[in-house]
Design a protein around this motif. Structure first.
Motif, PDB file in Angstrom:
ATOM      1  N   UNK A   1      46.116  38.592  50.779  1.00 11.38           N
ATOM      2  CA  UNK A   1      47.386  38.791  51.472  1.00 11.38           C
ATOM      3  C   UNK A   1      46.686  38.795  52.192  1.00 11.38           C
TER       4      UNK A   1
ATOM      5  N   UNK B   1      44.968  29.407  42.582  1.00 12.01           N
ATOM      6  CA  UNK B   1      43.941  29.642  42.972  1.00 12.01           C
ATOM      7  C   UNK B   1      43.147  29.708  41.302  1.00 12.01           C
TER       8      UNK B   1
ATOM      9  N   UNK C   1      46.666  45.058  36.458  1.00 13.05           N
ATOM     10  CA  UNK C   1      47.055  43.733  36.420  1.00 13.05           C
ATOM     11  C   UNK C   1      45.764  42.646  35.697  1.00 13.05           C
TER      12      UNK C   1
ATOM     13  N   UNK D   1      45.912  42.508  52.612  1.00 11.28           N
ATOM     14  CA  UNK D   1      45.984  43.774  50.832  1.00 11.28           C
ATOM     15  C   UNK D   1      45.482  42.552  50.299  1.00 11.28           C
ATOM     16  N   UNK D   2      44.614  43.731  49.494  1.00 10.47           N
ATOM     17  CA  UNK D   2      43.833  42.882  48.600  1.00 10.47           C
ATOM     18  C   UNK D   2      44.729  42.951  47.268  1.00 10.47           C
ATOM     19  N   UNK D   3      44.212  41.670  46.620  1.00 10.99           N
ATOM     20  CA  UNK D   3      44.861  40.940  44.848  1.00 10.99           C
ATOM     21  C   UNK D   3      43.054  40.730  44.683  1.00 10.99           C
TER      22      UNK D   3
ATOM     23  N   UNK E   1      50.180  41.710  40.484  1.00 17.57           N
ATOM     24  CA  UNK E   1      49.480  42.773  41.478  1.00 17.57           C
ATOM     25  C   UNK E   1      51.364  42.964  42.390  1.00 17.57           C
TER      26      UNK E   1
ATOM     27  N   UNK F   1      42.048  46.855  37.933  1.00 19.89           N
ATOM     28  CA  UNK F   1      43.217  47.145  38.089  1.00 19.89           C
ATOM     29  C   UNK F   1      44.172  46.832  37.077  1.00 19.89           C
TER      30      UNK F   1
ATOM     31  N   UNK G   1      41.927  37.991  45.648  1.00 20.80           N
ATOM     32  CA  UNK G   1      42.000  36.896  47.112  1.00 20.80           C
ATOM     33  C   UNK G   1      42.624  37.805  48.088  1.00 20.80           C
TER      34      UNK G   1
END
Lengths: 148, 78
Positions: free
Chosen positions: B29, A22, A57, B22-24, A78, A55, B27
Motif C-alpha cells: 500500500x 486482489x 490477520x 506499507x506492506x500487507x 491489516x 501476520x 500487496x
C-alpha cells in the motif's frame, strides 16, 4: 495433488464474492473464500508445511513441494494492526494441516465495519489447477479444494 | 518471480514521489505525491500481479513477498 482444508468453519462462497479485487480477480491465485460463523474461533493450517509468513490477520503455509496456501482472516484487517488476533504458532514453525494458527473473532471484525470473509488462495497456481471446490457449509478441517 | 524493488520505485514515479510504503501480506500500500507519475504498465513489468489506484493511494499487488519487497524499497529510498 494437494488437498487444501478449510481453515475455519462457515460457508464456502467463492473468491468472486470477496469485496477486494486482489482476491475477487484472483490476482495472487485461485481458490475460494469462507464466510465464517460469527463466533470466536481458531483458524487452522490448510495444509501440512511450514508457516513462511505469519501476520495476525493472515498467514501462508508452504508444503514440502513448495506450494503455498494463503489464509486471509477478513478483508482490510491489516488496518486492525493485530488487535483482536492472537497468534497460536510462530513464523517458521512446521504445522500439520488442521493445527491452530491464529485465534480471532469474525463477529468483532464485522462489528468494526469490515468484512470477516476469509480468502483461501493457492498462491501462483496456474488457472484450472484448482478443482473440486467445496460450496456451502464447511467445518474447519474439511476438504475445501484440490490443487492438482 | 519476485517483483523487483528498483523497478517498482521507478514505476511509482521515483523515490521522490513516494510518501509511504506499507506492506500487507499480498500487496504494497503506497502513498504518492503525484498519482499521474505512476506507470501501471511498468509496475506490472516489474513483477506486480496487479495495480489498484485510488487518488494518491496506489496498491501494488506483489504476492506474499510484499514485506520483503517493502523493506528493500525502504532500504533504497531511505
Amino acid at each position: 495433488m494437494t488437498t487444501v482444508l478449510a481453515p475455519i468453519a462457515g460457508a464456502a462462497i467463492g473468491l468472486a464474492a470477496v469485496p477486494d479485487p486482489v482476491f475477487s480477480q484472483a490476482m495472487v491465485g485461485p481458490g475460494t473464500a469462507i464466510d465464517p460463523l460469527r463466533e470466536p474461533v481458531e483458524a487452522v493450517a490448510p495444509i501440512d508445511g511450514t508457516i513462511v509468513k505469519l501476520h495476525p490477520h493472515a498467514y501462508v503455509v508452504v508444503g514440502d513441494d513448495g506450494r503455498g496456501v494463503l489464509v486471509h482472516l477478513g478483508i482490510d484487517t491489516v488496518q486492525l494492526k493485530g488487535e483482536g488476533f492472537r497468534l497460536l504458532a510462530a513464523e517458521g514453525d512446521r504445522v500439520g494441516a488442521g493445527q491452530p494458527v491464529v485465534a480471532w473473532d469474525p463477529a468483532a471484525v464485522e462489528a468494526g465495519g469490515r468484512s470477516p470473509v476469509c480468502p483461501v488462495v493457492a498462491l501462483d497456481a496456474v488457472a484450472g489447477s484448482v478443482g473440486e471446490v467445496a460450496e456451502g457449509r464447511v467445518s474447519a478441517g474439511d476438504p475445501l479444494f484440490e490443487w492438482s | 518471480m519476485a517483483a523487483d524493488a528498483e523497478a517498482i520505485i521507478a514505476g511509482l514515479g521515483g523515490a521522490d514521489n513516494i510518501i509511504e510504503v506499507e506492506p500487507c501480506i499480498t500487496r504494497l500500500r503506497t502513498e504518492v505525491h503525484d498519482a499521474s507519475k505512476v506507470d501501471q504498465a511498468a509496475l506490472k513489468a516489474a513483477g506486480a500481479h496487479g495495480v489498484m489506484a485510488a487518488g494518491n493511494v496506489v496498491q501494488v499487488v506483489v504476492g506474499p513477498e510484499a514485506d520483503t519487497i517493502a523493506s528493500d524499497i525502504e532500504d533504497i529510498i531511505g
